[in-house]
Write a protein that holds these residues in place. Structure first.
Motif, PDB file in Angstrom:
ATOM      1  N   GLU A   1       0.781  -1.076   0.062  1.00  0.00           N
ATOM      2  CA  GLU A   1      -0.088   0.119   0.001  1.00  0.00           C
ATOM      3  C   GLU A   1       0.866   1.248   0.017  1.00  0.00           C
ATOM      4  O   GLU A   1       1.905   1.310   0.864  1.00  0.00           O
ATOM      5  N   ILE A   2       0.674   1.981  -1.075  1.00  0.00           N
ATOM      6  CA  ILE A   2       1.589   3.380  -1.011  1.00  0.00           C
ATOM      7  C   ILE A   2       0.488   4.478  -1.229  1.00  0.00           C
ATOM      8  O   ILE A   2      -0.474   4.544  -1.643  1.00  0.00           O
ATOM      9  N   GLU A   3       1.178   5.689  -1.032  1.00  0.00           N
ATOM     10  CA  GLU A   3       0.267   6.864  -0.968  1.00  0.00           C
ATOM     11  C   GLU A   3       0.549   7.451  -2.415  1.00  0.00           C
ATOM     12  O   GLU A   3       1.553   7.092  -3.117  1.00  0.00           O
ATOM     13  N   ALA A   4      -0.569   8.080  -2.848  1.00  0.00           N
ATOM     14  CA  ALA A   4      -0.557   8.868  -4.201  1.00  0.00           C
ATOM     15  C   ALA A   4      -1.633   9.835  -4.046  1.00  0.00           C
ATOM     16  O   ALA A   4      -2.540  10.041  -3.192  1.00  0.00           O
ATOM     17  N   TYR A   5      -1.349  10.924  -5.093  1.00  0.00           N
ATOM     18  CA  TYR A   5      -2.171  12.212  -5.118  1.00  0.00           C
ATOM     19  C   TYR A   5      -2.904  11.743  -6.310  1.00  0.00           C
ATOM     20  O   TYR A   5      -2.426  11.549  -7.398  1.00  0.00           O
ATOM     21  N   PHE A   6      -4.413  11.822  -6.073  1.00  0.00           N
ATOM     22  CA  PHE A   6      -5.265  11.834  -7.300  1.00  0.00           C
ATOM     23  C   PHE A   6      -6.069  13.174  -7.858  1.00  0.00           C
ATOM     24  O   PHE A   6      -6.573  13.636  -6.624  1.00  0.00           O
ATOM     25  N   ALA A   7      -6.066  13.404  -9.098  1.00  0.00           N
ATOM     26  CA  ALA A   7      -7.066  14.733  -9.364  1.00  0.00           C
ATOM     27  C   ALA A   7      -7.827  14.108 -10.493  1.00  0.00           C
ATOM     28  O   ALA A   7      -7.399  13.488 -11.631  1.00  0.00           O
ATOM     29  N   ALA A   8      -9.127  14.624 -10.549  1.00  0.00           N
ATOM     30  CA  ALA A   8      -9.878  14.357 -11.649  1.00  0.00           C
ATOM     31  C   ALA A   8     -11.137  15.340 -11.930  1.00  0.00           C
ATOM     32  O   ALA A   8     -11.418  16.129 -10.903  1.00  0.00           O
ATOM     33  N   PRO A   9     -11.329  15.347 -13.135  1.00  0.00           N
ATOM     34  CA  PRO A   9     -12.401  16.130 -13.482  1.00  0.00           C
ATOM     35  C   PRO A   9     -13.699  15.756 -12.793  1.00  0.00           C
ATOM     36  O   PRO A   9     -13.842  14.692 -12.211  1.00  0.00           O
ATOM     37  N   ALA A  10     -14.678  16.658 -12.509  1.00  0.00           N
ATOM     38  CA  ALA A  10     -15.774  16.452 -11.677  1.00  0.00           C
ATOM     39  C   ALA A  10     -16.827  15.596 -12.399  1.00  0.00           C
ATOM     40  O   ALA A  10     -17.952  15.273 -11.756  1.00  0.00           O
TER      41      ALA A  10
ATOM     42  N   LYS B   1       2.348  17.816  -7.527  1.00  0.00           N
ATOM     43  CA  LYS B   1       0.900  17.805  -7.468  1.00  0.00           C
ATOM     44  C   LYS B   1       0.056  18.761  -8.303  1.00  0.00           C
ATOM     45  O   LYS B   1      -1.018  18.542  -8.646  1.00  0.00           O
ATOM     46  N   GLU B   2       0.626  19.972  -8.482  1.00  0.00           N
ATOM     47  CA  GLU B   2       0.025  21.075  -9.237  1.00  0.00           C
ATOM     48  C   GLU B   2       0.297  20.498 -10.598  1.00  0.00           C
ATOM     49  O   GLU B   2      -1.086  20.887 -11.228  1.00  0.00           O
ATOM     50  N   VAL B   3       0.947  19.550 -11.075  1.00  0.00           N
ATOM     51  CA  VAL B   3       1.114  19.166 -12.612  1.00  0.00           C
ATOM     52  C   VAL B   3       0.018  18.206 -12.634  1.00  0.00           C
ATOM     53  O   VAL B   3      -0.740  18.043 -13.602  1.00  0.00           O
TER      54      VAL B   3
END
Length: 242
Positions: free
Chosen positions: A15-24, A46-48
């Motif tokens: 289990e590893i950490e990750a940053y997730f960004a997605a359209p709504a 994270k900005e990218v």
């Protein structure tokens, strides 16, 4: 968009950490695995990821240093990871593969995944493309995709010449003419090898730019070159996963 920290299954089921960004919206959307640069899982990375979500893609940034320094400051985590020899290639492939699988399982995914990396992540993006079924690879000034590091180089990195024939997706390369790792000669060698292997690729090398020209929080940032580079990345993603 929505964005935040999640956990995913990486190499070996860790289990590893990750940053997730997605359209709504409901999608379906193409997906991007972003491999962070050697300085680590930091604010700029994270900005990218959020930038790609704003462009209409599911974006996932795995923290490659989760095991070495969970929850640590990015600079400290990167220093500890370097001290321990960096991220092993096999583990990197497993972590990116886990991220790609996570994205494909999402109900808003169209099933297409590309990978992009900067600095050490550029080499790792190519490595992932040689070992996983992906739809596109973006290499942003990755050092030692070809060639051998100097004897005093602090990490045990090897070139990927013997794996390049395994690439089954197109490659976009973004480079600075003033960079030394990779140098213009290194870029020319990679161009030649991909051509010999019949791998579809397009390279763009920018005058007035060196290593790290996309990094807005560093002196190496070059606004004009980065803006043009992002436009070319957007076009590549539209053609491969969009």
């Amino acid at each position: 968009m929505t964005a935040g920290t999640i956990s995913i299954a990486g190499a070996g089921g860790d289990e590893i950490e990750a940053y997730f960004a997605a359209p709504a919206g409901a999608g379906p959307y193409g997906a991007v695995v972003l491999i962070h640069h050697m300085p680590g899982y930091d604010r700029w990375s994270k900005e990218v990821a959020r930038r790609f979500a704003a462009d209409g893609y599911l974006a996932l940034l795995p923290n490659l240093y989760s095991r070495e320094a969970p929850g640590a400051d990015p600079d400290d985590a990167a220093a500890l990871a370097r001290k321990r020899g960096g991220v092993p290639d096999q583990r990197l492939v497993g972590d990116v593969g886990g991220a790609a699988d996570h994205l494909r399982r999402l109900p808003t995914s169209n099933g297409k995944v590309a990978v992009i990396g900067h600095c050490s992540g550029g080499r790792q993006a190519v490595l992932a493309g040689c070992n996983l079924q992906l739809q596109g690879v973006v290499d942003c000034y990755g050092a030692f995709v070809t060639g051998t590091p100097p004897a005093d180089y602090p990490l045990p990195v090897t070139g990927l010449e013997d794996q390049l024939a395994n690439l089954s997706c197109p490659v976009l390369g973004m480079f600075g003419v003033e960079d030394s790792r990779p140098s213009p000669e290194d870029v020319a060698t990679l161009d030649r090898l991909l051509t010999e292997h019949g791998v579809a690729h397009e390279f763009h090398s920018y005058d007035g730019a060196g290593h790290g020209f996309f990094a807005t929080d560093r002196p190496s940032y070059r606004q004009q070159q980065a803006v043009d580079g992002y436009a070319r990345i957007a076009d590549f993603f539209a053609r491969t996963i969009g």
